[in-house]
Write a protein that holds these residues in place. Structure first.
Motif, PDB file in Angstrom:
ATOM      1  N   UNK A 195      -0.267   2.330  -7.116  1.00 21.63           N
ATOM      2  CA  UNK A 195      -1.398   1.983  -6.137  1.00 21.63           C
ATOM      3  C   UNK A 195      -1.849   2.981  -5.376  1.00 21.63           C
ATOM      4  N   UNK A 196      -1.030   3.660  -4.600  1.00 25.02           N
ATOM      5  CA  UNK A 196      -1.567   4.633  -3.476  1.00 25.02           C
ATOM      6  C   UNK A 196      -2.294   5.907  -4.089  1.00 25.02           C
TER       7      UNK A 196
ATOM      8  N   UNK B  52      14.968   1.189  -2.946  1.00 28.22           N
ATOM      9  CA  UNK B  52      14.511   0.294  -1.659  1.00 28.22           C
ATOM     10  C   UNK B  52      13.110   0.069  -1.392  1.00 28.22           C
ATOM     11  N   UNK B  53      12.294   0.662  -2.155  1.00 25.89           N
ATOM     12  CA  UNK B  53      10.949   0.245  -1.966  1.00 25.89           C
ATOM     13  C   UNK B  53      10.146  -0.476  -3.079  1.00 25.89           C
TER      14      UNK B  53
ATOM     15  N   UNK C  90      -2.251  10.823   1.302  1.00 26.51           N
ATOM     16  CA  UNK C  90      -1.105  10.774   2.726  1.00 26.51           C
ATOM     17  C   UNK C  90       0.040   9.973   2.283  1.00 26.51           C
ATOM     18  N   UNK C  91      -0.075   8.737   1.789  1.00 26.70           N
ATOM     19  CA  UNK C  91       1.046   7.908   1.316  1.00 26.70           C
ATOM     20  C   UNK C  91       1.843   8.683   0.003  1.00 26.70           C
ATOM     21  N   UNK C  92       1.074   9.244  -0.814  1.00 21.76           N
ATOM     22  CA  UNK C  92       1.544   9.920  -1.885  1.00 21.76           C
ATOM     23  C   UNK C  92       2.536  10.954  -1.610  1.00 21.76           C
TER      24      UNK C  92
ATOM     25  N   UNK D  85       0.716  -1.099  -0.034  1.00 21.66           N
ATOM     26  CA  UNK D  85       0.005  -0.129  -0.028  1.00 21.66           C
ATOM     27  C   UNK D  85       0.773   1.206   0.018  1.00 21.66           C
ATOM     28  N   UNK D  86       2.121   1.090   0.104  1.00 22.88           N
ATOM     29  CA  UNK D  86       3.060   2.464   0.124  1.00 22.88           C
ATOM     30  C   UNK D  86       3.854   2.273  -1.352  1.00 22.88           C
TER      31      UNK D  86
END
Length: 501
Positions: free
Chosen positions: A42-43, A69-70, A50-52, A37-38
């Motif tokens: 998709x976010x 790294x993500x 908030x994530x974006x 979800x981060x």
């Protein structure tokens, strides 16, 4: 030190994200489902601003560290690039940014979101591409290994492992995943981060913000001896050792240049690069070219289109279930496809889904599989040959990171109609074989099917099902458990818009 830290975090992330697609028990999702979800796209589609915003702030501080790294697809490419460097050292070289191609691909993604072309979004989404690779290519191997352990455990009177069915959920999805893996492996082996800096729309968006990052690799021209080792080991091809400049829109902060520089001339710091005194003319020319670069305007236009497209999509709620394993059924011809509870409507699914296959991989009863329709290619749809949608199961709504399947409770699911059952007289066993059946009525979880006499004038005649379409929720229990072969005598037609009953 910084490179080792980045590699450790990246390894942990890619292993955990891979387990989200491989773990059929659902244990990993409870702890690490937030990693899906981060992911940036998709976010954005889930309107999780908030994530974006958090990822953008993260990029403004650390640069494009997200890509190293993500993002699992970026980490996977680093793995292939590492193998390539083992085969041949100092293999990379600086190349100018392909800004036109980058922003064209970003604009294509924006248009695809705006028009609800889910299949095109799915092909360009980096997280989803990785998900399809794991689900289609690695998951069968993982399940096969589990089944070997189950056989071994059974021989030793243990029930630590349960046998699971291994089946191909979608031939088209498998083909797309295989081609994606091969293409990315070859590109990363030969040229490093070519995909990330020419095709990936997420890389383009974050690349814009990384130009203004507080922390970044900086070249100290007073220490640099012009050996060019940094440029020959830069997987992003963004270091021009001749002018001592770094294209920060393409730099993914891998820290390889820091490790390779024997002079200690490159450091990851908040200091701005000092203009080179070695070749001032070239440095000035580079500065002029940056000023003349129209990519900022292109970025703002494309990003605005994406924001409008993402905000223009959102709707309602969804459905129910059961359990059975009956094989040799054929898929009936449905006029409207069935999407899972929580999807709210076909439009919502098409607009938000990136076809990452996470919901397909966690579905415990084999109901979800990738679509083969061109407009909804690889997006999940329900079919009931292997099982039906259990009333107590809400796993797909819990794991979806893009808002295509909204979270819902068991109570909500049992009151949401995703379709309705249709009886096919010519296939019904009581009429074809003259025997009592009633399987569909007995197993309907909402009591929407009633058995009545086939001959109204003879109460003792064999009974046939009558469907209350206002009460039916489309779970597929009747279709799955119908003994008629190869086609069920009762099947589910999907609804374009789900409704609460």
């Amino acid at each position: 030190m910084l490179k080792r830290l980045r590699q450790t975090v990246a390894l942990a992330v890619i292993v955990l994200i891979s387990l989200l697609f491989l773990d059929f028990t659902g244990t990993v999702h409870g702890w690490f489902g937030w990693l899906a979800k981060i992911q940036f796209l998709p976010a954005l589609l889930a309107l999780n601003f908030l994530v974006v915003a958090g990822l953008i702030v993260f990029t403004l501080i650390f640069g494009r560290l997200y890509c190293s790294v993500i993002c699992p697809l970026g980490i996977m490419q680093d793995g292939f690039g590492w193998l390539g460097r083992k085969a041949k050292k100092n293999r990379y070289r600086y190349s100018p940014a392909k800004s036109v191609l980058r922003y064209v691909m970003l604009a294509v993604m924006a248009v695809a979101i705006l028009l609800g072309l889910g299949s095109l979004v799915a092909l360009l989404a980096p997280y989803s591409a990785y998900g399809r690779i794991v689900q289609s290519l690695l998951s069968p191997l993982w399940q096969w290994g589990n089944n070997l352990l189950a056989v071994w455990a059974e021989e030793h009177d243990s029930y630590a492992f349960a046998n699971v069915d291994i089946w191909m959920r979608g031939g088209v999805t498998l083909a797309v995943a295989s081609v994606t893996l091969v293409v990315l492996a070859v590109l990363a082996w030969r040229n490093g981060r070519t995909y990330c800096n020419t095709i990936c729309p997420v890389g383009t968006v974050l690349g814009f913000f990384s130009r203004f990052a507080w922390l970044r690799p900086v070249i100290d021209t007073s220490k640099c001896n012009g050996c060019g080792l940094c440029a020959r080991n830069c997987k992003a091809a963004c270091i021009d050792s001749k002018t001592h400049t770094i294209d920060y829109s393409r730099c993914v902060d891998c820290m390889d240049c820091l490790e390779k520089c024997h002079q200690g001339a490159i450091s990851y710091t908040h200091r701005r690069p000092v203009p080179s005194t070695v070749k001032p003319v070239a440095a000035d020319a580079a500065a002029v070219s940056i000023k003349a670069d129209p990519s900022r305007r292109q970025f703002l236009g494309a990003t605005a289109a994406i924001a409008v497209a993402a905000t223009a999509k959102a709707q309602e709620k969804t459905v129910d279930g059961g359990l059975a394993v009956i094989v040799d059924k054929k898929i009936p011809v449905r006029h409207t496809r069935i999407v899972p509870p929580g999807a709210q409507s076909l439009r919502n699914m098409a607009s938000h889904c990136t076809a990452c296959q996470l919901c397909v991989s966690v579905c415990p009863n084999g109901v979800l599989r990738p679509s083969t329709d061109m407009l909804t290619l690889m997006q999940p749809e329900s079919s009931y040959e292997r099982g039906y949608c259990r009333p107590e199961c809400t796993k797909c709504s819990e794991v979806c990171p893009a808002g295509a399947i909204r979270p819902l409770t068991v109570a909500d699911k049992s009151a949401t109609q995703i379709g309705h059952a249709v009886w096919v007289k010519d296939n019904c066993v009581p009429l074809t074989d003259g025997v009592e059946c009633g399987n569909c009525a007995r197993h309907c979880p909402v009591g929407a099917i009633t058995m009545v006499a086939s001959d109204k004038s003879d109460p003792e005649s064999v009974k046939i099902p009558v469907v209350n379409t206002e009460r039916c929720i489309g779970c597929g229990a009747c279709e799955n458990l119908c003994p008629s072969r190869p086609f069920s005598a009762i099947y589910v037609e999907g609804h374009e818009v789900h409704r609460t009953i």
